[in-house]
Structures are given as structure tokens and as C-alpha cells.
Scaffold this active site. Sequence first.
Site, PDB file in Angstrom:
ATOM      1  N   TYR A 149      -1.784   0.040  10.195  1.00  0.00           N
ATOM      2  CA  TYR A 149      -1.961  -0.694   8.860  1.00  0.00           C
ATOM      3  C   TYR A 149      -0.655  -0.155   8.190  1.00  0.00           C
ATOM      4  CZ  TYR A 149      -3.680  -1.295   3.990  1.00  0.00           C
ATOM      5  OH  TYR A 149      -3.969  -1.755   2.871  1.00  0.00           O
TER       6      TYR A 149
ATOM      7  N   SER B  57       0.758  -1.232   0.055  1.00  0.00           N
ATOM      8  CA  SER B  57       0.083  -0.070   0.090  1.00  0.00           C
ATOM      9  C   SER B  57       0.817   1.122  -0.007  1.00  0.00           C
ATOM     10  CB  SER B  57      -0.936   0.083   1.113  1.00  0.00           C
ATOM     11  OG  SER B  57      -1.807   1.399   1.398  1.00  0.00           O
TER      12      SER B  57
END
Length: 244
Positions: free
Chosen positions: A150, A137
Site C-alpha cells: 500500500y 497517505s
Amino acid sequence: MNVLVIGATSAIAQAAARLWAARGDALYLASRRETLLAACADDLRVRGARAAGYERLDVADRASHAGLFERAGAFLGGIDVVLIAHGTLPDQAACEADPAMALAEIEVNALATTSLALLAANLLEARGAGTLAVITSVAGVRGRASNYVYGSAKAQVSALLSGLRQRLAKKGVAVVDIRPGFVDTPMTDAFPKGPLWARPAAVGRDIVRAVDRGSAVAYTPWFWRGIMLVIRHIPQFVFNRIRL
């Protein structure tokens, strides 16, 4: 080409798998959602996949990882590409309030991925060919207050892939770090959407292209490379005063 897709029922993984199926590739799908897996495999066969097998996999059960590669290899007759696409998007505030929740999210998004990536790397290295592609990501490029649990998990995976890429550079194995930005999927239903958001089909096309090219790092959509370059270089004293 023979492709193992882990996290195969995610919208992004399905988009990439459909493109491989349309080319006549063979696929083996693994995911927690067994009923959806069967439907995905049927869909891929209709779209032209040479073969489409599947099995249920809980990525948190690391003891089951080695067996997955054995069964996928037996079904496909060898594995050319491994796409690791599983993941969860945790609630940052809940993780801050409960470290156990944060650790559970890191287990799925980092530790399980590490186990699967190392097994895939060993398999492809022994073959002397192939591609390991992992969806990380843009959140892993720099920790931000809004999603640093995250982001830290994704950063760990990106560092792992960098090391694997160096290790396997002379072994005929490509290691691809796929870094999506905002993607409109069921996992992000609750988020307001804007011009920076991409559809899974577009991200799937970028994944297949990156795998074909053996790209080291692939931002998707492409403009996130420039956005994250700017964010990475914002001075810390300025970064502390802005909200991202």
C-alpha cells in the site's frame, strides 16, 4: 466552484463534498457504488449544492477515464477542482503470498490514480486555472513492513504529484498532496482505534482548507507531519529492529 470528486462515496470524500455543498458549490460524483452515489447526490443538494450529478466509475477501467472528465465538464460547465479520493487498503500478508493480488492493489491505488491525475492536470492546464487534489497517505513517506505494498503505491502517487506540481507551477494550477494518517472509516473498521485516529469530518475540513489555500502537501491531522518527519529520519539499522 465546480468540483469533480472521484471515489466520492468514501467517508472522507463525502465529508469534503458536504462542506463544498454547504458553500453552494456544484459537484459531480464518481464511484463504483452507483446506488450510494444517488443518495450522496441527493444529500448534497439538500445541504445546498448548486448542482450534484453523478456516474458509476470503475477506476480500474482506464479506458473510461477520459469520458468521465468530458461528462463532468459538460454537467458542471467547467471543472475548477478535481479531488481524487478512491483507494483500497490491502492485506499485506495476502499480497506477500500472492503477487497478483499485490499488483491488483497497485493498479487501483497507483496506476489508476496516475491516469486520472494526468487527465485532470491536462484539463486544468488548458484552462490555466484550478486545483488537482489527491488523497495519498502517510504510509507513502517510508516503506514499513506492515503495509509496504500500500505504501509503495501511495509513494508513487506522491512522486507523480511532485512532478506535476513543478510542471504546472507557472500554469495557474495548484497540485495538492493530501496525506491522512489513521482515519476511522468503514475501510478501517477492523483496526483497534487510539488517540492518533481522526474522524472523516475533521479530515474533510483539512482537505477543503488545503484546496482553498493551494497547499503543496497537507498532512491530516496536522501532527502527522512531525510524526513522519521523525520516522523518515530513523537510521535504517534502527528502523530494521522496530515494528511500525
